[in-house]
Design a protein around this motif. Sequence first.
Motif, PDB file in Angstrom:
ATOM      1  N   THR A 133     -32.553  16.846  16.597  1.00 35.11           N
ATOM      2  CA  THR A 133     -33.949  16.682  17.006  1.00 35.11           C
ATOM      3  C   THR A 133     -34.307  15.203  17.071  1.00 35.11           C
ATOM      4  N   PRO A 157     -39.507  20.633  18.518  1.00 35.70           N
ATOM      5  CA  PRO A 157     -38.483  20.172  19.444  1.00 35.70           C
ATOM      6  C   PRO A 157     -39.047  20.044  20.856  1.00 35.70           C
ATOM      7  N   ASP A 219     -32.276  21.555  20.566  1.00 33.31           N
ATOM      8  CA  ASP A 219     -31.774  20.862  19.381  1.00 33.31           C
ATOM      9  C   ASP A 219     -30.976  21.818  18.487  1.00 33.31           C
ATOM     10  N   SER A 222     -33.055  22.374  15.248  1.00 35.60           N
ATOM     11  CA  SER A 222     -34.463  22.644  15.488  1.00 35.60           C
ATOM     12  C   SER A 222     -35.052  23.503  14.381  1.00 35.60           C
TER      13      SER A 222
END
Length: 632
Positions: A133, A157, A219, A222
């Motif tokens: 992230t 994210p 990500d 995330s």
Amino acid sequence: MTRPSAAPDTTGSGPADRFGTGPAATSDQPAQGPGPLPEGDPRAINEARRGPTVPVPAGPAKHRAPAPEDDRFEHVLESLRKQIRDLGFADDLPGAEEGRVLQADVLAQLTDYVLPRVRRPDIPLLIAVAGSTGAGKSTLVNSLVGEQVTTTGVRRPTTNSPVLACNPADVDWFSEASFIPSLPRVRQQGLAMPGKDGMLVLAATEAMPPGVALLDTPDVDSAVAAHHEFAAKFLDAADLWVFVTTSSRYADARVWEFLQVARDRDTSMAVVLSRVPRRGRRRLLDHFGAMLEANGLGPAARFAIPETDQIRGERFTSNVADHIREFLADVAGEAEQRDRVSRRTFIGVIDSFRTRVPELARQVETQIEAGRVMGTAVDTGYADARTRIGTGLGDGSLLRGSLIARWQEVAASGELARSLRPRGRRSRRAGRAEQAERGQRVAALERAVRDAVEALVVSSCERASEEIERVWRDVPGGADLATKALNQPGTGLLVQQIRQEIGEWQRDIAEMTGEAGATKRSVARLVTFDRDIVTLILIIDLLGYERSRSGGGAHAAQASGPSPQRLLKGLFGAQSLRSIGAKARENLVTRINGLLDRERVPFDTALASAGIPSEDAAVQLYQATYNLEIAR
């Protein structure tokens, strides 16, 4: 994705540079030894190549017809995919969670990566940009493409849906029919805009060369759990990973989970460390490089992006990403080089099946073993119940308490003698009170017989059920199945059913004794008898009266009076009595076995509906792994 011009760095931030060492991407031989290169060194290509040749895509520029060996290889892969797809796991039992994760992982990679590349050797090279992230993945993707194709921002994210950039000529390759069919997608129109969660955005742009696609993924760390699975799905379908993490997040466990997956599968990979501060830069790069080496990722290409605010239009304004772009341009520049990258990743995935499929098979075996333990408990519980009931019906143990007392009352009252009288002799006419008392004594004996047999069957079934429940609750996750079995409709009807069966059994005996008396002409000519009382005499004999009386102790003291067997022999004869007794016992055992079979149905149904894999499922997976080795 075109090669950058050799423009000087005028921003003061410096370009992305290479740190550490590794084998060059254009060579199949490893570098001679590790050691840092000077900052700004343009050499940024260091992909390791190894592994045997297997049927793999030949590269976008090569359109070869599939060979017979390829057809066989595809058939073996399809067979493996079908076996894995058809697997089922029982909820909450051991191996379920691990098995489903492995199943989904291998199935997705077979469906989305391996089989498409076997069927169509000219599929575009897919480069997935993944990582932490806030690492700047979207900014890097826009910079590599040369225009904005994905959205960046401060929200975390940022990438709530993946964006795939490719040449317009290749966009059909990534339609639902060819690329991850289960994933909905939308074609980007105009300025890059984020799609909905769970939707792939296709960005067709002339800035991308034909035969290469660049994917901006969610990500891997995330806060949204679904993004982890989303990222993994796309990484499983990619030929080359560009993994981006930051100087503050590179030691996070989630980062290394994904990096180790790439290591274990020998995936073609580059690692980018972003947001690297000037102060302590070399020390930080050395530490990250040492971590890569220690985790078996030394051959990966490595790049560093300095901490910079030189961003305009959601991409870098300086030559920050030039060395990464040059690396990818070299990787994707020629069909032979693309083929080399895809071959390495493809072989790594196929090699990984040597361990991933057997591990899936082991989770299947875990489920099968749990089911076997639970099924054996059911078999053993009711087999023991049959044994206990069979023994109790003939060893005289039921002839105690109320039953033997009722028998003694009937015997002492003269009912037995009155029920067997010479034909033609008038019986003394009893008064109503005496007849009523006689009927009560006989009915009480009938109830005592029924209650004794009922208690034996019910206690044996309850003991079986309790033992099965104990074993099932000892199996992790088995408690829910036990509760489900015990709460199924129809349970708790045993008492009602056993009473009905005993009543029908007594009527069957009465018919047998009547038929036997009628066929024995000497008996029919000389003696008449009360079939109901004779039936009770036969039942007392079947329950082990003689054995109880000869066994000594309290039972022998209770089992006194006229011998049922002597009375019956005199009436039917020894041979006929043995035949009637055998049929009566077989009739009762058959009825009780039917009750036991009905009693175990809830347990069998709970097991059958749990979804435990079949006994041969694991063997088939091991065989499929062997077939894959033979075919490659």
